[in-house]
Write an enzyme that holds these catalytic residues in place. Structure first.
Site, PDB file in Angstrom:
ATOM      1  N   GLU A  62      41.341  32.375 -50.737  1.00 15.74           N
ATOM      2  CA  GLU A  62      41.328  30.941 -50.438  1.00 15.74           C
ATOM      3  C   GLU A  62      41.999  30.645 -49.097  1.00 15.74           C
ATOM      4  O   GLU A  62      41.573  29.748 -48.359  1.00 15.74           O
ATOM      5  CB  GLU A  62      42.036  30.169 -51.557  1.00 15.74           C
ATOM      6  N   GLY A 113      14.240   8.939 -55.677  1.00 13.34           N
ATOM      7  CA  GLY A 113      15.602   9.252 -55.283  1.00 13.34           C
ATOM      8  C   GLY A 113      16.229  10.299 -56.173  1.00 13.34           C
ATOM      9  O   GLY A 113      15.698  10.627 -57.248  1.00 13.34           O
ATOM     10  N   PRO A 114      17.372  10.850 -55.772  1.00 12.43           N
ATOM     11  CA  PRO A 114      18.064  11.868 -56.576  1.00 12.43           C
ATOM     12  C   PRO A 114      18.531  11.301 -57.913  1.00 12.43           C
ATOM     13  O   PRO A 114      18.609  10.076 -58.094  1.00 12.43           O
ATOM     14  CB  PRO A 114      19.259  12.266 -55.696  1.00 12.43           C
ATOM     15  N   GLY A 147      20.534   5.193 -59.523  1.00 12.30           N
ATOM     16  CA  GLY A 147      20.363   3.828 -60.006  1.00 12.30           C
ATOM     17  C   GLY A 147      18.933   3.365 -60.131  1.00 12.30           C
ATOM     18  O   GLY A 147      18.675   2.154 -60.129  1.00 12.30           O
TER      19      GLY A 147
END
Length: 665
Positions: free
Chosen positions: A470, A246-247, A251
């Protein structure tokens, strides 16, 4: 087995009744004992140490008064003088005593002085005693003495110093600080930390929020270790290994800690980089030692964090022809996990965020039987993670966790923990008594865009350019159906940016071509607004152009969304071409990709200019509001352009709140 070992440990290490815990043995104690021994040998002879005097003082105060009992010439370089015993109590010699009010020791020598071997000391001694009768003159005796201790130290001490320096340097190179690799005799020992009944981990699965699917598979492994008969009676075998993929920040390591806290078996924790060493063969030796210890304590769990440090696919190292220590370590790891020798009762759990570069032999069944994907949390899982991390915080009454979970799409568990911590720091900085909703929103902005820099010097012309830039992003994203809905726009410098726009992206698993094209047009809206208003462009669109270019190439070369290239993809999901020197397509195809990518970007740039040109009045109003307020929200855009249409139903978009910054100037 557990009860027997437990009783044995208690007998071997009884706990003192008074609570005193003896210090652990340290190798430096040996060095200290040797040093104390040498110092003691030096001071043992302090009582018999002779007092060094000048040779003239000897002639005048000792030889002439005939106070000397005898004289000894040692090795032709030093003279030892022995005073007559009856004179030691005299005031003349009492003052030389090292102990106050006590005479010099009787055994002597009492005084000493150096002489030149060529000075003919004996002849001078005879001349000084010419007036004394020949039978009463003091004669010097010559002795040859060998100082074995000095010779031994002279030979050994240089080697000891060199060895000590070498060991110090070796310790620094092999990791330093305590641990198995901290000295030359343990360099091949495993550095794994062992957690068992004496050093238990206080984290369990209750501390892990979200990740329900990953926890189900890991709970099954823990349950097998606790109740193996439940599975073996049906003929089942426990998986030998589980790979957490996982990234970063999702966890994986926290899950491993929870396994250590849940399982009532020894738990070995080690990082993949702990196997890597500059010395040949050390990594493989540490792998062997790790599995030897694990087999001795089986059933047990071995956790290898960041296994890609040693598990990278073989044959892809740029060091062509060199002896690759990392590959040797990987070969040993493969053999230990599922080799000729049986390996029962040892479960391997590893974690990585780069599974695509791992060796295929490492991922096959029999080694890592299961790949458990630990992905970024969705909105429900983020809610559970927020509930865990806000427990130590003093919260205000206006906090809505559902709101916060919706405002943090794409955040990992580590990001959410950082949001909670930053919100507390921001509230403390403002001298608040509790953490309020606005503190969490400021923390999200702080983490995404950086700290506000209101004092940064920006000229009016630059500020006007930033405002229209913006406003261009905000206008195009609001008017295009599939673009991400805007939440907030600011021209206050934040971190390294001069302005930023916050969007609320949809949580979707797949993206259509129309959605990608609308996002590209919205990203290019800033550069388009500059060209329309000022008829020139600036360097402020660097980040926009970088993102658009990568997205366009991905659409053409990876997703098969090009017109001329067709349904082809040159994406390498296996990582096999990582060190390849050739492209997976011809030069003619590369020209087609470049041409189609340029056409795609230019078409969306033209589209953004058309949208802005047809809504130029709204663009000007929005830019003026930005110059006045510096921060505007979705309500201001709704007032100028009307309600936004939802991309899926065609209904008006609901009112939004602050969220993630997906665009920075």
């Amino acid at each position: 087995m557990t009860d027997t070992n437990s009783g044995k440990d208690k007998n071997q290490n009884p706990k003192p009744a008074n609570g005193f815990k003896p210090p652990k043995f340290n190798a430096y104690w040996i060095y200290g004992i040797i040093a104390v021994a040498f110092i003691s040998l030096e001071f043992l002879n302090i009582k018999n140490k002779a007092i060094e005097i000048d040779i003239n003082k000897f002639y005048q105060e000792i030889l002439t008064p005939r106070d000397a009992n005898r004289i000894v010439i040692v090795n032709g370089e030093e003279v030892e003088v022995f005073i007559k015993p009856e004179l030691l109590n005299s005031e003349k010699y009492m003052k030389y005593s090292p102990v106050k009010d006590k005479p010099l020791p009787k055994e002597g020598p009492h005084f000493t002085f150096k002489i030149n071997p060529n000075s003919k000391f004996e002849e001078i001694l005879e001349k000084e005693q010419q007036e004394i009768p020949s039978d009463q003159r003091l004669r010097a005796n010559s002795e040859k003495r060998i100082n074995f201790m000095s010779d031994i130290l002279g030979w050994i001490l240089p080697f000891v110093i060199i060895l000590a320096i070498w060991m110090f340097i070796f310790k620094r190179m092999s990791g330093g600080g305590g641990g198995a690799g901290a000295n030359i005799f343990n360099v091949g020992k495993s550095k794994a930390k062992v957690f068992d009944k004496d050093t238990s981990v206080q984290i369990n699965f209750n501390h892990v929020a979200g990740l329900e699917e990953a926890k189900v598979e890991l709970i099954e492994i823990v349950d097998f270790l606790k109740n193996p008969s439940k599975y073996t009676e049906l003929g089942g075998k426990i998986p030998k290994g589980a790979l957490l993929v996982g990234p970063p920040g999702t966890g994986k390591t926290l899950l491993a800690k929870a396994i250590a806290g849940e399982a009532n078996v020894p738990f070995f924790s080690i990082s993949g980089s702990d196997f890597v060493e500059m010395f040949v063969g050390v990594g493989a030796s540490r792998v062997r030692d790790l599995f030897r210890q694990a087999k001795e304590k089986s059933p047990c769990i071995v956790f290898i964090d960041e296994i890609d440090a040693v598990g990278r696919a073989r044959g892809k190292n740029p060091n062509f022809g060199a002896n690759d220590e990392r590959e040797n370590t990987l070969n040993q790891l493969l053999t230990e996990m599922d080799g000729f020798a049986p390996n029962t009762g040892v479960i391997i759990i590893a974690a990585t965020n780069r599974v695509d570069i791992l060796d295929r032999a490492l991922l096959r069944a029999g080694r890592f039987d299961r790949q458990i994907h630990v992905e970024l949390p969705d909105v429900k899982e983020r809610l559970e993670i927020f509930k865990v991390h806000i427990k130590p915080l003093k919260l205000g009454n206006d906090l809505d966790l559902d709101f916060l979970s919706k405002q943090t799409p794409g955040f990992s568990g580590a990001d959410i923990a950082n949001v909670c911590n930053e919100s507390a720091l921001i509230a403390a900085r403002k001298s608040k008594t509790c953490v309020e909703k606005q503190d969490f929103l400021d923390a999200i902005d702080r983490i995404i865009g950086g700290l506000e820099r209101k004092n940064k010097i920006v000229s009016f012309h630059e500020k006007k350019t930033i405002a229209f830039h913006e406003a261009g992003h905000a206008t195009v994203s609001w008017l295009l159906e599939h673009a991400n809905p805007l939440v907030k726009v600011t021209i206050i410098p934040r971190g390294r940016t001069l302005g930023a726009a916050w969007y609320l992206p949809e949580e979707r698993q797949i993206t259509t071509k129309e959605q990608l094209l609308d996002e590209m047009a919205a990203i290019l809206g800033g550069r388009a607004a500059e060209e329309i208003i000022f008829e020139k462009v600036s360097t402020g669109a660097l980040n926009d152009l970088e993102r658009v270019t990568k997205q366009a190439y991905a659409m053409v070369a990876y997703f098969g969304m090009g017109q001329n290239l067709g349904n082809k993809s040159y994406f390498d999901s296996s990582g096999q071409n990582e060190y390849s020197f050739n492209k997976p397509f011809s030069e003619k195809t590369a020209e087609l990709i470049d041409k189609e990518t340029s056409e795609l970007i230019e078409s969306q740039y033209k589209r953004a200019k058309e949208v802005l040109a047809s809504n130029k009045d709204g663009l000007n109003k929005l830019a003026q509001q930005l110059l006045e307020k510096e921060v505007i929200f979705s309500d201001d855009l709704e007032t100028i352009f009307g309600k936004r249409v939802k991309s899926d139903t065609g209904e008006p978009e609901p009112k939004l709140q602050e969220s993630e910054a997906n665009k920075e100037i």
